[in-house]
Enzyme design. Structure first.
Site, PDB file in Angstrom:
ATOM      1  N   HIS A   1      -6.989  -5.743  -1.162  1.00 47.21           N
ATOM      2  CA  HIS A   1      -5.936  -5.030  -0.901  1.00 47.21           C
ATOM      3  C   HIS A   1      -5.045  -5.574   0.262  1.00 47.21           C
ATOM      4  O   HIS A   1      -5.327  -5.312   1.547  1.00 47.21           O
ATOM      5  CB  HIS A   1      -6.247  -3.449  -0.538  1.00 47.21           C
TER       6      HIS A   1
ATOM      7  N   SER B   1       0.980  -1.136   0.118  1.00 42.92           N
ATOM      8  CA  SER B   1       0.000  -0.059   0.056  1.00 42.92           C
ATOM      9  C   SER B   1       0.994   1.247   0.074  1.00 42.92           C
ATOM     10  O   SER B   1       1.785   1.359  -0.846  1.00 42.92           O
ATOM     11  CB  SER B   1      -1.046  -0.040   1.314  1.00 42.92           C
TER      12      SER B   1
END
Length: 431
Positions: free
Chosen positions: A413, A267
């Site tokens: 994610h 991320s």
């Protein structure tokens, strides 16, 4: 669909969990700006020229790229996105407070090191955890991970110092509680002959708007300066700078092959390792996981998170150079895009790992970025996706092992346990 580990807003850089992203309840408005998830609404765009110098000359050799074009792009990215970083500090010191201690039933030796960034050792320091194969007869390559949690929270080892982390209220607290991130299987790296090291990003710079007053960037402000200048470092560059200080230590440790160190982060820390690898050629390899907007995903694609969302002062402007915010409403005029970030790693191995339902981070945007950057890798005779390559299906490993690799797991994610196994295979081939 297979059950997947869910990671909350701390890693995804948004206000929803991945569970929500995997349903129809994706955020449609963030920071007051609409969010698009439809391919027919990404808009039309032309990427800035990658293989043409600023004076209009074509780049047709690896030497021209290295000597002329790469320095140009590096300056543009510094000025417009991440900001300039200072060099190694003069007063950098290391304290190995746990040296070559047996761990994992004798499989590893463990080191715990405090890296002091300033002469005043009471603050501005980073704790570094290292495991090396105990039976290694020569210096070993390793993976350096930058983490959202203190290392005692992600590694199951009772011999670890209990660190400190920043809580949601912006206070430093003891890292003595479990985290949503779970534990990482370190032994899989040792079994493959690699070392493993990790640092907590908050040791370098806190991850919130007011963090400047506590982090390393504050020590570099000029007299009377309250915040970094428009082209100076944001938090991502501070974290990347900290990774280079870990490399400074590796170069002093005879048991570590500092010429073969890989970086991994996810991320915003995927953006961090990409930038750290670009800025510091001592890193041999980068594995940038789910890096999205501001990382490997093309900014000119109006899909998922955009510069308007990520750089808004109410959200994450502090992570970038202030100049980045100026491109929010005119992204097609920006002199850079993510394919240039990807290309700046050439010819060193770079693996982009994404998730099929991570719509906010635009996995297709990362794939297209790799395709657009591939000609630079081919200048060096390296493998990369072809111009005619189709975006792989979830869990398809056909592009994984390229020097410029791309892999998309089925899911959102996160970095899955099976992803780490593929990272090790990538390291075995290229590291």
């Amino acid at each position: 669909m297979k059950t997947k580990l869910l990671i909350t807003a701390l890693t995804c850089g948004c206000t929803v969990t991945i569970a929500q992203q995997q349903t129809a309840n994706r955020p449609t408005v963030v920071a007051g700006f609409p969010v698009n998830y439809h391919e027919d609404s990404v808009g039309t765009y032309t990427l800035p020229e990658l293989l043409k110098t600023q004076d209009g000359k074509p780049v047709v050799t690896a030497g021209q790229w290295t000597g002329k074009r790469r320095p140009e792009l590096l300056r543009l990215v510094e000025e417009n996105q991440f900001g300039k970083m200072p060099p190694r500090p003069q007063n950098l010191t290391f304290h190995v407070f746990d040296k070559d201690t047996p761990a994992f039933n004798g499989k590893a030796v463990r080191k715990q090191v405090t890296v002091y960034f300033t002469k005043d050792t009471s603050d501005h320091k980073m704790n570094l955890l290292i495991y090396l194969p105990a039976k290694a007869a020569k210096p070993v390559p390793l993976l350096l991970n930058i983490s959202f949690a203190a290392y005692n929270q992600i590694v199951d080892d009772p011999g670890l110092r209990i660190g400190e982390i920043w809580n949601k209220e912006g206070k430093k607290v003891k890292a003595d509680k479990p985290t949503p991130f779970g534990k990482l299987n370190v032994e899989q790296f040792l079994d493959a002959g690699f070392g493993f090291a990790t640092v907590y990003y908050g040791d370098i710079e806190p991850d919130f708007k007011e963090g400047l007053q506590y982090g390393i960037r504050k020590t570099y402000l000029k007299p009377g300066q309250q915040e970094p200048a428009a082209n100076e470092w944001g938090a991502i560059t501070a974290w990347a700078w900290g990774l280079s200080r870990a490399m400074d230590y590796f170069e002093t440790d005879r048991r570590i092959d500092s010429k073969h160190v890989a970086l991994q982060g996810a991320s915003r820390l995927g953006k961090t390792v990409l930038w750290a690898g670009i800025r510091d050629p001592r890193f041999k390899m980068v594995i940038a996981s789910i890096s999205g907007e501001g990382g490997a995903a093309l900014s000119r694609r109006n899909y998922g998170e955009t510069i308007r969302h990520i750089s808004d002062p109410s959200r994450y402007l502090y992570q970038f150079a202030p100049n980045y915010h100026t491109w929010a409403e005119k992204v097609n005029e920006m002199p850079i895009d993510a394919h240039m970030l990807v290309a700046l790693m050439a010819p060193r191995p770079l693996l982009l790992q994404t998730g099929s339902t991570d719509y906010w981070s635009d996995p297709k945007g990362e794939f297209l970025s790799a395709v657009a950057a591939a000609p630079v890798y081919r200048l060096f005779g390296k493998t990369a996706p072809s111009a005619s390559a189709m975006m792989p299906a979830p869990d398809d490993t056909s592009l994984l092992m390229n020097d410029l690799g791309y892999y998309m797991h089925e899911g959102g994610h996160t970095v899955l346990p099976e992803d780490w196994k593929l990272f090790i295979k990538y390291m075995e081939k290229h590291l």
